[in-house]
Every structure is written in C-alpha cells, then in structure tokens.
Design a protein around this motif. Structure first.
Motif, PDB file in Angstrom:
ATOM      1  N   THR A 145       0.834  -1.197   0.000  1.00  0.00           N
ATOM      2  CA  THR A 145       0.000   0.000   0.000  1.00  0.00           C
ATOM      3  C   THR A 145       0.873   1.253   0.000  1.00  0.00           C
ATOM      4  O   THR A 145       1.791   1.360   0.819  1.00  0.00           O
ATOM      5  CB  THR A 145      -0.915   0.011   1.248  1.00  0.00           C
ATOM      6  N   GLU A 201       2.206   4.864   0.840  1.00  0.00           N
ATOM      7  CA  GLU A 201       2.148   5.642   2.072  1.00  0.00           C
ATOM      8  C   GLU A 201       1.623   7.049   1.795  1.00  0.00           C
ATOM      9  O   GLU A 201       2.036   7.691   0.823  1.00  0.00           O
ATOM     10  CB  GLU A 201       3.540   5.752   2.693  1.00  0.00           C
ATOM     11  N   HIS A 237      -3.753   2.828 -11.640  1.00  0.00           N
ATOM     12  CA  HIS A 237      -4.152   3.899 -10.726  1.00  0.00           C
ATOM     13  C   HIS A 237      -4.996   4.883 -11.521  1.00  0.00           C
ATOM     14  O   HIS A 237      -4.558   5.356 -12.581  1.00  0.00           O
ATOM     15  CB  HIS A 237      -2.911   4.579 -10.151  1.00  0.00           C
ATOM     16  N   THR A 272      -5.431   8.341  -3.422  1.00  0.00           N
ATOM     17  CA  THR A 272      -5.225   6.897  -3.397  1.00  0.00           C
ATOM     18  C   THR A 272      -6.194   6.253  -2.416  1.00  0.00           C
ATOM     19  O   THR A 272      -6.066   6.426  -1.201  1.00  0.00           O
ATOM     20  CB  THR A 272      -3.763   6.567  -3.020  1.00  0.00           C
ATOM     21  N   HIS A 273      -7.172   5.533  -2.940  1.00  0.00           N
ATOM     22  CA  HIS A 273      -8.169   4.871  -2.095  1.00  0.00           C
ATOM     23  C   HIS A 273      -7.529   3.875  -1.145  1.00  0.00           C
ATOM     24  O   HIS A 273      -7.929   3.772   0.010  1.00  0.00           O
ATOM     25  CB  HIS A 273      -9.237   4.182  -2.957  1.00  0.00           C
ATOM     26  N   ALA A 274      -6.513   3.147  -1.615  1.00  0.00           N
ATOM     27  CA  ALA A 274      -5.852   2.133  -0.786  1.00  0.00           C
ATOM     28  C   ALA A 274      -5.101   2.755   0.391  1.00  0.00           C
ATOM     29  O   ALA A 274      -4.744   2.050   1.331  1.00  0.00           O
ATOM     30  CB  ALA A 274      -4.892   1.301  -1.633  1.00  0.00           C
ATOM     31  N   ALA A 275      -4.873   4.066   0.355  1.00  0.00           N
ATOM     32  CA  ALA A 275      -4.205   4.776   1.451  1.00  0.00           C
ATOM     33  C   ALA A 275      -5.217   5.618   2.220  1.00  0.00           C
ATOM     34  O   ALA A 275      -4.880   6.653   2.783  1.00  0.00           O
ATOM     35  CB  ALA A 275      -3.075   5.639   0.912  1.00  0.00           C
ATOM     36  N   THR A 309      -0.702  10.234  -2.353  1.00  0.00           N
ATOM     37  CA  THR A 309       0.526   9.447  -2.273  1.00  0.00           C
ATOM     38  C   THR A 309       1.409   9.761  -3.476  1.00  0.00           C
ATOM     39  O   THR A 309       0.996  10.463  -4.412  1.00  0.00           O
ATOM     40  CB  THR A 309       0.227   7.932  -2.258  1.00  0.00           C
TER      41      THR A 309
END
Length: 104
Positions: A2, A4, A56, A73-76, A81
């Motif tokens: 993921t 940061e 992305h 960034t949805h995953a963060a 990011t």
C-alpha cells in the motif's frame, strides 16, 4: 504494498514541481483547456491508457473542450501518495501532445 500517505509539506513540495496542479478536498486536481472537443476526448483516451499502465485511476471529467482530473489513493484511505503525483507527472508530459493548456 500500500502506498504511504504524503505529509502536507511533501505534497506542497511536489506540487511546486507541477504547475497548475493543486490540492483540494484531499485530492490533487488540475483542469486543462483544449482546442476542441475531439482533442479533449483524445486526451481522455490517452490518460486512460496511462492510468491502466499505472493501475491507478483519477476521476476524469470530459467537458466540451476541457479535461479535469482529481486523484487520491483509495488504498491509502483517500490520502495523496507518490502514486498520485506520478500520474500527474505523466499527464503533464502527454497534455501538450493534445494542445492542452491550463484552464483559465
């Protein structure tokens, strides 16, 4: 892995290298003015290919002769990011190929 989240200072420093991009509502954003609707649509297709290469994707809005992007960034957790900034850098390189300029 993921990505940061970047600190506000890191975002500010990196956006200084990307004129026209700004931080708004936890996303980096930019609008481009193009010479025609066809040029704007072609730019969107080119951006889509770039997004697929990076795996992305930004929120991309096609207007008559404008293209607007907003990305985080949805995953963060919706943070900005380095991945978002890499997408912005790539879009900056392809924009002139379509006659794009910053929207006034």
């Amino acid at each position: 892995m993921t990505p940061e989240p970047l600190s506000p200072k890191e975002i500010e420093d990196r956006l200084a290298e990307l004129p026209g991009w700004a931080l708004a509502d936890d996303r980096i954003t930019r609008s481009y003015q193009l010479p025609s609707h066809f040029a704007a649509a072609a730019m969107v297709v080119h951006i889509a290919r770039t997004q697929d290469e990076l795996n992305h994707h930004a929120v991309t809005t096609l207007g008559y002769d404008t293209v607007t992007l907003a990305v985080n960034t949805h995953a963060a957790g919706g943070a900005v990011t380095e991945l978002d900034l890499e997408l912005a850098r790539r879009v900056e390189r392809l924009a002139p190929l379509h006659g794009a300029g910053a929207r006034a």
